[in-house]
Structures are given as structure tokens and as C-alpha cells.
Design an enzyme around this catalytic site. Structure first.
Site, PDB file in Angstrom:
ATOM      1  N   ARG A  49       0.804  -1.214   0.000  1.00  0.00           N
ATOM      2  CA  ARG A  49       0.000   0.000   0.000  1.00  0.00           C
ATOM      3  C   ARG A  49       0.850   1.284   0.000  1.00  0.00           C
ATOM      4  O   ARG A  49       0.641   2.172  -0.831  1.00  0.00           O
ATOM      5  CB  ARG A  49      -0.926   0.036   1.238  1.00  0.00           C
ATOM      6  CG  ARG A  49      -2.141  -0.833   1.122  1.00  0.00           C
ATOM      7  CD  ARG A  49      -2.511  -1.405   2.472  1.00  0.00           C
ATOM      8  NE  ARG A  49      -1.512  -2.401   2.803  1.00  0.00           N
ATOM      9  CZ  ARG A  49      -1.642  -3.694   2.503  1.00  0.00           C
ATOM     10  NH1 ARG A  49      -2.743  -4.125   1.980  1.00  0.00           N
ATOM     11  NH2 ARG A  49      -0.676  -4.554   2.752  1.00  0.00           N
ATOM     12  N   THR A  50       1.771   1.412   0.942  1.00  0.00           N
ATOM     13  CA  THR A  50       2.465   2.696   1.118  1.00  0.00           C
ATOM     14  C   THR A  50       3.286   3.043  -0.122  1.00  0.00           C
ATOM     15  O   THR A  50       3.179   4.150  -0.659  1.00  0.00           O
ATOM     16  CB  THR A  50       3.369   2.638   2.363  1.00  0.00           C
ATOM     17  OG1 THR A  50       2.609   2.112   3.452  1.00  0.00           O
ATOM     18  CG2 THR A  50       3.900   4.000   2.725  1.00  0.00           C
ATOM     19  N   HIS A 127       4.610   5.603  11.699  1.00  0.00           N
ATOM     20  CA  HIS A 127       4.157   5.468  10.309  1.00  0.00           C
ATOM     21  C   HIS A 127       3.211   6.653  10.093  1.00  0.00           C
ATOM     22  O   HIS A 127       1.990   6.508  10.038  1.00  0.00           O
ATOM     23  CB  HIS A 127       3.450   4.119  10.136  1.00  0.00           C
ATOM     24  CG  HIS A 127       3.211   3.721   8.716  1.00  0.00           C
ATOM     25  ND1 HIS A 127       3.343   4.584   7.653  1.00  0.00           N
ATOM     26  CD2 HIS A 127       2.828   2.530   8.186  1.00  0.00           C
ATOM     27  CE1 HIS A 127       3.064   3.931   6.529  1.00  0.00           C
ATOM     28  NE2 HIS A 127       2.746   2.690   6.823  1.00  0.00           N
TER      29      HIS A 127
END
Ligand code: CP
Length: 318
Positions: A49-50, A127
Site C-alpha cells: 500500500r504505502t 508510520h
């Protein structure tokens, strides 16, 4: 110039501005404001995802992205992290996005670069872009009324950097944070209410954030099997029916351990909405760090007198 290492690098006002921009981007109003910019990603840990949402966000804004394949980089020949980053910096990128298993590593690189560093996850620590997209998702779901809402963060709160960033960010927006974990995954601080089971808190919660067990950060095996853990911590249809709460998970989800297959399809489960929001939020963060804060930096440099001091010192408080 600003970096994003932890969510406290941004004021509440800056975060609301990021949310305004993200809402525009989400409504597909991307314009090529980053044309000609080059963004480098350095992912020393796995990511779906990131990394891809940063890349999609950058490309939608017209930037080009260089993903350094760390597996084939010269670190394999013994180059240090600091030399790798100094050499990438010497190629004049406009931002460097980094994920690493060592707590504090992205911050330690700041002195080696002339562009913003964005922390895409450092060990158990932080994060920040995930927490910002989580808050954005909460904010959208409750039409901006986050004050007084209660969240249960459930699972491996000790080892999760997502939990770490959310623990620090959400209270700034009036959200009451409750931690639910077995003893082996408990947070070692006393600023938050902590519980042993979801059953104890669920009737009082507006939001549940389920977490994956961070097996890659465990030195020992805590459970005979994850099914044993799931008996007490999996989010089931029964829980969804018992109380109307918004369900979040940063991903990757361990199906039927963190959340059941059935619940993943529930309308109040916003796991994929979080992923959609991730592109918009990361686009807004790139815009801020590459265009807006860089502009402030240039304006400040133009404002230096011949002795290198500001002609208008208050400007350095921006
Ligand atoms: N949520 C999150 O960080 O996912 P990835 O590990 O796939 O990037």
C-alpha cells in the site's frame, strides 16, 4: 524545508490543510503541479500500500518516481546507508521516501540531504502517513466531528508503528484512545486505558482499529497458532452487530485472524476506503513538502541579510 518523520512535525492547522487538499484530490481533481519533480523511494522493508500509493500520488501530480531496488543496490557491496542517501541526494531529487526496520533511521538521514525526507515506516516507531490517512478516514466518516469519539486499537499495540503514530495523533483531535491486547502485546506506558478483551470495551466504542500481529518483529513465538490469538481478538459479525462502530485496519489483513472474511465485506469496514484515502493524503503531503514548504524555505533564504541572519526574524517561526 520540512521533513515528515512523525505526525507532530505538522501542526493541527497544517493537518487540516492537508485534509482540504486530500478532499480535492479524492474528488479526482489532480493537477500536474509536480511536473518536472523527481521523487526517490527507498523501501528496505516490504510494502504493497504505502509504496504504490506514494507512487500513484506522485504520478497523478505529474512527478516522476525512481524506486531504488535495495536488493540490487550497492549496499550489497558494503556501501553504508549514509553513503547511499548522500549519493541519491547528489542527483538532486525533490523528495526521498524511506521505510526501514530501524527506529529513527529516516530522521538520522536529515543531515545528509537537501530535500524533504518522508518516513514511510521505521521499525516499531512511526508510520505518520498511515496515521494521517486513518484520521482522514475517521474525519470523513464522522463529518469532521471527531471530538469525544472513542477508539479501541486492538492487537499487537506493542510492536505496531501504526498504533504508535495513532496513539500520538488521535488525542490531538479529541479522540479517546483505548488499547486492547493480550499481555504479550501490551503497550509499556500508562497514558492510555488498556484492556484484555474486546468484549470489555466494545459497547462504548465508536471506532475499532484492528492490527496485524507483527510477526517479523517478534523474537519469540507468543502463540501456538494465530488461530488461538484470533479466538479473543478477531473482529467478527457478532461484534459488528452488537455495536455500530467504524472498523479500520492499516493492512495487510490476516483474514480470519484480525477480521473475518464476512466482516471485511461489511459496509462499516473501511479498509479499502483507507487505501483510497492513502493516495489522496500522500498526494497532499507531497504537495506540501515539495511545493509549499520548499517555497517558504526559498523565501526565507531570499530574506537573509549579508550576515546570514533574517532581515525579519519572526519569519523563521513559520
Ligand atoms: N499499511 C501499510 O503500511 O501497508 P504496506 O506495508 O503494504 O505498505
Amino acid at each position: 524545508m520540512k521533513h515528515l518523520i512523525r505526525t507532530s512535525d505538522f501542526t493541527k492547522e497544517e493537518i487540516f490543510k492537508i485534509f482540504d487538499d486530500a478532499r480535492e484530490f479524492k474528488a479526482t481533481k489532480f493537477s500536474r503541479i509536480l511536473e518536472g519533480k523527481i521523487i526517490v523511494t527507498l523501501f528496505f522493508e516490504n510494502s504493497t500500500r504505502t509504496r504504490s500509493s506514494f507512487e500513484i500520488a506522485a504520478k497523478r501530480l505529474g512527478a516522476e518516481v525512481v524506486n531504488l531496488d535495495v536488493g540490487t543496490s550497492s549496499q550489497k557491496k558494503g556501501e553504508t546507508m549514509y553513503d547511499t542517501v548522500s549519493n541519491i541526494n547528489a542527483m538532486n531529487p525533490d523528495a526521498i521516501i524511506i521505510r526501514h526496520s530501524v527506529h529513527g533511521l529516516p530522521e538520522s538521514l536529515i543531515g545528509y540531504v537537501d530535500c524533504p525526507i518522508i518516513n514511510a515506516g521505521d521499525g516499531r516507531h512511526s508510520h505518520p502517513t498511515q496515521a494521517l490517512l486513518d484520521l482522514f478516514t475517521i474525519n470523513e466518516y464522522f463529518d469532521g466531528k471527531t471530538e469525544g469519539k472513542k477508539i479501541a486499537i486492538v492487537g499487537d499495540v506493542k510492536n505496531s508503528r501504526v498504533a504508535g503514530s495513532n496513539r500520538r495523533l488521535l488525542p490531538r483531535f479529541g479522540i479517546d484512545v483505548n488499547l486492547v491486547a493480550p499481555d504479550c502485546f501490551k503497550y509499556e506506558g500508562d497514558e492510555f486505558k488498556q484492556f484484555n478483551t474486546i468484549q470489555e470495551v466494545i459497547d462504548d466504542m465508536d471506532i475499532v482499529m484492528s492490527l496485524r500481529s507483527q510477526l517479523e518483529r517478534h523474537n519469540i513465538t507468543y502463540f501456538e497458532s494465530l488461530q488461538e490469538y484470533a479466538k479473543d481478538f478477531c473482529i467478527t459479525s457478532e461484534l459488528m452487530e452488537r455495536k455500530e462502530f467504524l472498523l479500520l485496519h492499516p493492512g495487510p489483513v490476516n483474514r480470519n485472524i484480525d477480521i473475518t472474511d464476512e466482516v471485511l465485506k461489511h459496509p462499516r469496514c473501511k479498509v479499502l476506503e483507507q487505501v483510497t484515502n492513502g493516495v489522496a493524503i500522500r498526494a497532499a503531503i507531497l504537495k506540501k513538502l515539495i511545493l509549499e514548504d520548499k517555497q517558504t524555505f526559498i523565501n526565507l533564504k531570499d530574506n537573509l541579510n549579508e550576515f546570514g541572519s533574517s532581515k525579519e526574524p519572526f519569519l523563521f517561526l513559520i
